[in-house]
Design a protein around this motif. Structure first.
Motif, PDB file in Angstrom:
ATOM      1  N   PRO A 230       9.154-144.297  -0.040  1.00 12.98           N
ATOM      2  CA  PRO A 230       9.678-143.841  -1.362  1.00 12.98           C
ATOM      3  C   PRO A 230       9.107-142.833  -2.192  1.00 12.98           C
ATOM      4  N   MET A 231       9.529-141.790  -2.746  1.00 16.02           N
ATOM      5  CA  MET A 231       9.179-140.879  -3.455  1.00 16.02           C
ATOM      6  C   MET A 231       9.332-141.169  -4.948  1.00 16.02           C
ATOM      7  N   ASP A 232       8.113-141.308  -5.837  1.00 16.96           N
ATOM      8  CA  ASP A 232       8.234-141.525  -7.093  1.00 16.96           C
ATOM      9  C   ASP A 232       7.986-140.363  -7.982  1.00 16.96           C
ATOM     10  N   PHE A 233       8.771-139.876  -8.849  1.00 16.31           N
ATOM     11  CA  PHE A 233       8.752-138.864  -9.585  1.00 16.31           C
ATOM     12  C   PHE A 233       8.478-139.268 -11.203  1.00 16.31           C
ATOM     13  N   SER A 234       7.854-140.195 -11.495  1.00 19.64           N
ATOM     14  CA  SER A 234       7.472-140.813 -12.495  1.00 19.64           C
ATOM     15  C   SER A 234       6.648-139.600 -13.392  1.00 19.64           C
ATOM     16  N   ARG A 235       6.076-138.998 -12.638  1.00 22.40           N
ATOM     17  CA  ARG A 235       5.152-137.970 -13.257  1.00 22.40           C
ATOM     18  C   ARG A 235       5.976-136.860 -14.014  1.00 22.40           C
ATOM     19  N   PHE A 236       7.229-136.907 -13.959  1.00 22.04           N
ATOM     20  CA  PHE A 236       8.249-136.094 -14.714  1.00 22.04           C
ATOM     21  C   PHE A 236       8.826-136.356 -15.518  1.00 22.04           C
ATOM     22  N   GLU A 237       8.404-137.686 -16.082  1.00 29.16           N
ATOM     23  CA  GLU A 237       9.446-138.439 -16.989  1.00 29.16           C
ATOM     24  C   GLU A 237       9.571-137.667 -18.237  1.00 29.16           C
ATOM     25  N   GLY A 238      10.978-137.657 -18.383  1.00 30.94           N
ATOM     26  CA  GLY A 238      11.287-136.937 -19.788  1.00 30.94           C
ATOM     27  C   GLY A 238      11.550-135.250 -19.655  1.00 30.94           C
ATOM     28  N   LEU A 239      11.422-134.936 -18.270  1.00 29.85           N
ATOM     29  CA  LEU A 239      11.638-133.644 -18.101  1.00 29.85           C
ATOM     30  C   LEU A 239      13.143-133.232 -17.499  1.00 29.85           C
ATOM     31  N   ALA A 240      14.041-134.429 -17.242  1.00 30.49           N
ATOM     32  CA  ALA A 240      15.213-134.065 -16.598  1.00 30.49           C
ATOM     33  C   ALA A 240      16.004-133.015 -17.713  1.00 30.49           C
ATOM     34  N   GLY A 241      16.752-132.100 -16.767  1.00 38.73           N
ATOM     35  CA  GLY A 241      17.443-131.270 -17.607  1.00 38.73           C
ATOM     36  C   GLY A 241      16.509-129.832 -17.672  1.00 38.73           C
ATOM     37  N   ASN A 242      15.410-129.790 -17.042  1.00 41.28           N
ATOM     38  CA  ASN A 242      14.622-128.642 -16.951  1.00 41.28           C
ATOM     39  C   ASN A 242      14.900-128.137 -15.373  1.00 41.28           C
ATOM     40  N   ARG A 243      15.498-127.191 -15.504  1.00 38.03           N
ATOM     41  CA  ARG A 243      15.745-126.683 -14.176  1.00 38.03           C
ATOM     42  C   ARG A 243      14.541-126.219 -13.023  1.00 38.03           C
ATOM     43  N   PHE A 244      13.395-125.983 -13.624  1.00 34.78           N
ATOM     44  CA  PHE A 244      12.502-125.670 -12.926  1.00 34.78           C
ATOM     45  C   PHE A 244      11.924-126.819 -12.479  1.00 34.78           C
ATOM     46  N   ILE A 245      11.742-128.033 -13.041  1.00 37.48           N
ATOM     47  CA  ILE A 245      11.249-129.216 -12.656  1.00 37.48           C
ATOM     48  C   ILE A 245      12.451-129.620 -11.685  1.00 37.48           C
ATOM     49  N   GLU A 246      13.345-129.932 -11.958  1.00 36.57           N
ATOM     50  CA  GLU A 246      14.606-130.176 -11.010  1.00 36.57           C
ATOM     51  C   GLU A 246      14.439-129.637  -9.555  1.00 36.57           C
ATOM     52  N   ARG A 247      14.143-128.271  -9.796  1.00 36.69           N
ATOM     53  CA  ARG A 247      14.053-127.375  -8.480  1.00 36.69           C
ATOM     54  C   ARG A 247      12.761-127.768  -7.745  1.00 36.69           C
ATOM     55  N   ALA A 248      11.686-128.173  -8.390  1.00 39.51           N
ATOM     56  CA  ALA A 248      10.669-128.581  -7.725  1.00 39.51           C
ATOM     57  C   ALA A 248      10.725-130.029  -7.144  1.00 39.51           C
ATOM     58  N   VAL A 249      11.480-130.804  -7.782  1.00 43.82           N
ATOM     59  CA  VAL A 249      11.561-132.242  -7.283  1.00 43.82           C
ATOM     60  C   VAL A 249      12.481-132.208  -6.063  1.00 43.82           C
ATOM     61  N   ILE A 250      13.601-131.534  -6.011  1.00 40.25           N
ATOM     62  CA  ILE A 250      14.544-131.269  -4.758  1.00 40.25           C
ATOM     63  C   ILE A 250      13.760-130.683  -3.634  1.00 40.25           C
ATOM     64  N   ASP A 251      12.912-129.554  -4.051  1.00 46.01           N
ATOM     65  CA  ASP A 251      12.143-128.976  -2.892  1.00 46.01           C
ATOM     66  C   ASP A 251      11.280-129.889  -2.262  1.00 46.01           C
ATOM     67  N   GLU A 252      10.781-130.623  -2.951  1.00 46.11           N
ATOM     68  CA  GLU A 252       9.812-131.758  -2.541  1.00 46.11           C
ATOM     69  C   GLU A 252      10.660-132.648  -1.506  1.00 46.11           C
ATOM     70  N   VAL A 253      11.692-133.129  -1.935  1.00 45.12           N
ATOM     71  CA  VAL A 253      12.645-133.943  -0.873  1.00 45.12           C
ATOM     72  C   VAL A 253      12.941-133.301   0.208  1.00 45.12           C
ATOM     73  N   MET A 254      13.385-132.175   0.110  1.00 46.45           N
ATOM     74  CA  MET A 254      13.837-131.392   1.144  1.00 46.45           C
ATOM     75  C   MET A 254      12.514-131.007   2.257  1.00 46.45           C
ATOM     76  N   TYR A 255      11.493-130.942   1.648  1.00 41.30           N
ATOM     77  CA  TYR A 255      10.331-130.760   2.472  1.00 41.30           C
ATOM     78  C   TYR A 255      10.008-132.104   3.439  1.00 41.30           C
ATOM     79  N   GLU A 256      10.097-133.128   2.589  1.00 42.37           N
ATOM     80  CA  GLU A 256      10.141-134.301   3.422  1.00 42.37           C
ATOM     81  C   GLU A 256      11.202-134.504   4.588  1.00 42.37           C
ATOM     82  N   LEU A 257      12.420-134.107   4.111  1.00 47.56           N
ATOM     83  CA  LEU A 257      13.318-134.261   5.208  1.00 47.56           C
ATOM     84  C   LEU A 257      13.087-133.236   6.258  1.00 47.56           C
ATOM     85  N   MET A 258      12.448-132.094   6.148  1.00 44.72           N
ATOM     86  CA  MET A 258      12.187-131.266   7.235  1.00 44.72           C
ATOM     87  C   MET A 258      11.264-131.790   8.070  1.00 44.72           C
ATOM     88  N   ARG A 259       9.914-132.452   7.361  1.00 40.21           N
ATOM     89  CA  ARG A 259       9.056-133.029   8.343  1.00 40.21           C
ATOM     90  C   ARG A 259       9.702-134.145   9.050  1.00 40.21           C
TER      91      ARG A 259
END
Length: 240
Positions: A177-206
């Motif tokens: 499980p991937m926990d993104f609580s460190r970004f709490e309150g930053l929903a809507g920030n496109r840079f943070i959202e891109r960082a989060v989804i890129d992290e998910v895609m990296y795990e999928l690639m791995r």
């Protein structure tokens, strides 16, 4: 009721025979509570084999076109996807995307398992494509953990574009499980959202061992279709 009948009686045994599914990391999926299952997408069969190996019911967000057919075929398709636990969403514009996200929020707030394909569409060539940020926003707004899921071999059992199914070997790998609580309150920030989804895609690639392409799969498909259309309209040499 129909979901479980499909899983254990009508389709499960046949799917098991065709794909002989092998599972890794299933212990990462909790027995209770909301979770987002973020999967790569190789074939329609992904939406059958993932529920087959997970004990809990999974709700998928499916494109609205699956539910709008007419006639007997349209009725059957609508009934089938509803019985299989899929919820229709419209993805045509920004307002529709917001409505789809609201639907997803409702599902996870009910403590359910939500299945999502962050690539947005099936891979056109078996490679892993850039993820869309809707999943990231959902995870940030709800605080629900994300479990990456790699589907392997479903495109052999159920080749894209073909109505035929074949014998093969399907493997389903669940990551931690991937926990993104460190970004709490930053929903809507496109840079943070891109960082989060890129992290998910990296795990999928791995997990999947797929080659990663930093482009959207939908754009690649559209470009391929656009390139093919003019050629199909050109007169042949024999006709010239």
């Amino acid at each position: 009721m129909w979901y479980w009948l499909f899983k254990y009686v009508f389709m499960g045994p046949l799917l098991s025979l065709l794909g002989r599914p092998k599972v890794q990391g299933l212990e990462h999926v909790p027995n209770t509570g909301a979770v987002i299952l973020a999967s790569n997408h190789l074939a329609v069969a992904d939406s059958f084999y993932l529920p087959l190996v997970v004990k809990r019911r999974i709700t998928f967000l499916a494109k609205a076109e699956y539910f709008t057919g007419t006639g007997l075929k349209g009725w059957f398709q609508r009934w089938f996807y509803t019985a299989a636990g899929q919820v229709p969403i419209d993805r045509t514009d920004a307002d529709s995307a917001r409505a789809a996200l609201t639907t997803a929020e409702r599902i996870v707030k009910q403590g359910k398992l939500l299945g999502m394909y962050p690539e947005g569409t099936r891979s056109p060539d078996g490679r892993l494509y850039k993820g869309k940020t809707g999943l990231a926003r959902l995870a940030l707004e709800t605080g629900v953990p994300v479990i990456p899921v790699a589907m392997i071999g479903t495109d052999v059992v159920n080749p894209p574009g073909s109505k035929m199914w074949h014998f093969g070997r399907v493997e389903v790998r669940f990551g931690k499980p991937m926990d993104f609580s460190r970004f709490e309150g930053l929903a809507g920030n496109r840079f943070i959202e891109r960082a989060v989804i890129d992290e998910v895609m990296y795990e999928l690639m791995r997990l999947s061992d797929q080659e990663y392409v930093d482009l959207y799969a939908a754009d690649v498909k559209e470009a391929a279709e656009g390139a093919a259309t003019p050629a199909s309209r050109m007169p042949s040499a024999a006709a010239g």
